[in-house]
Design an enzyme around this catalytic site. Structure first.
Site, mmCIF file in Angstrom:
data_model
loop_
_atom_site.group_PDB
_atom_site.id
_atom_site.type_symbol
_atom_site.label_atom_id
_atom_site.label_comp_id
_atom_site.label_asym_id
_atom_site.label_seq_id
_atom_site.Cartn_x
_atom_site.Cartn_y
_atom_site.Cartn_z
ATOM 1 N N SER A 206 0.845 -1.197 0.000
ATOM 2 C CA SER A 206 0.000 0.000 0.000
ATOM 3 C C SER A 206 0.875 1.240 0.000
ATOM 4 O O SER A 206 2.029 1.204 0.450
ATOM 5 C CB SER A 206 -0.895 0.015 1.251
ATOM 6 N N TYR B 297 -1.941 -0.734 10.460
ATOM 7 C CA TYR B 297 -2.029 -1.191 9.068
ATOM 8 C C TYR B 297 -0.789 -0.745 8.300
ATOM 9 O O TYR B 297 -0.183 -1.531 7.559
ATOM 10 C CB TYR B 297 -3.300 -0.625 8.438
#
Length: 299
Positions: free
Chosen positions: A193, A206
């Site tokens: 990501s 995350y």
């Protein structure tokens, strides 16, 4: 693809190729479903055309029921691969839809209901897929979990543990178990990501896992290369999937993706070609790399 492009060769304007308007307010319980996501994400159902790049191969995609995972499953199937994918019990309807797309492409589908936080379950996946398809050529470690955080001090250990077990531990377990089944020419692709390099405080746990995935790719490429196995990552920017309305930030939905240079969030379908490249022989000299698909946000 519109008629103008088919007749004139004019490329699509990436700013308007997909909707750029603000998303309506919405919220779901994790893991989220496609049916409750408005507008419905585009997985390439009506647009992706295969060219035989993965003919005869077998792939395993974790979290392949919706979002990026479904887009990759559709693309792989239309490129000629048989596709196994995992899903959670709450995602059964989405899994059924993905299975239908794979079968409609003329390929074998193998949906696997699995809680990847269980080491035994994650470790069993490669053997199950190899037994079902007779081979395993492409491993896509895509399943992920995220939740909006108010601060480090407010995050209970069980929530922190859920993020790490879903995003890191499960990937390690599955990858480790897959290596005996992967031969020369195999490809491992991890969904990282933009959070790996542009972390948000509200997604700190995350973001930690996404940065660790980048490190894993770079660390393992020199080890796996001599065996003819490539490992890479795709780093999406803001992509409209059920993960977003199930993150717990309803106040941020309207502005999601509006801060990219292209002025809109991406769609899962816009990730598919990156995974196909990394899985196919056309990406045969790419290993240890991170391919950003971010709408222009720097990685």
């Amino acid at each position: 693809m519109n008629d103008a492009r088919e007749t004139t060769g004019t490329p699509d304007d990436p700013r308007s190729a997909h909707p750029s308007e603000e998303m309506p307010p919405q919220e779901q319980e994790a893991p989220g479903t496609t049916a409750e996501t408005t507008p419905t994400p585009d997985h390439g159902e009506a647009t992706y055309t295969g060219h035989g790049r993965l003919e005869g191969r077998a792939a395993l995609i974790t979290g392949g029921d919706s979002g990026i995972g479904r887009a990759v499953a559709i693309a792989f199937a239309r490129e000629g691969a048989d596709v196994a994918f995992t899903f959670m019990p709450e995602e059964k309807d989405d899994a059924d839809a993905t299975e239908r797309e794979i079968v409609a492409a003329g390929q074998r589908a193998f949906p696997i209901e699995a809680d990847l936080r269980d080491e035994t379950v994650s470790s069993s996946l490669p053997e199950r897929v190899s037994s079902e398809f007779g081979r395993l050529d492409v491993l896509v470690l895509n399943a992920a979990y995220q939740q909006a955080r108010d601060g480090v001090e407010s995050v209970p250990t069980e929530e922190f543990d859920r993020v790490l077990r879903t995003n890191l531990y499960s990937q390690f377990w599955t990858l480790r178990a897959a290596l005996p089944h992967l031969g020369a020419g195999a490809s491992i692709i991890i969904t990282s990501s933009i959070q790996a390099v542009q972390p948000s405080a509200g997604l700190f746990d995350y973001a930690m896992t996404k940065a660790a995935q980048v490190a894993l790719v770079k660390a393992l490429a020199p080890d796996l290369g001599p065996r003819g196995i490539r490992i890479n990552a795709v780093a999406p920017g803001p992509i409209w999937t059920p993960l977003i309305p199930s993150t717990g930030w309803p106040d941020h939905i309207a502005e999601f993706g509006q801060d990219t240079p292209l002025g809109r969030p991406g769609q899962p379908a816009e990730l598919a070609a990156a995974y196909v490249l990394l899985a196919s022989d056309e990406g045969g000299y790419i290993s240890g790399s991170v391919l950003p698909v971010t709408g222009g946000k720097p990685f």
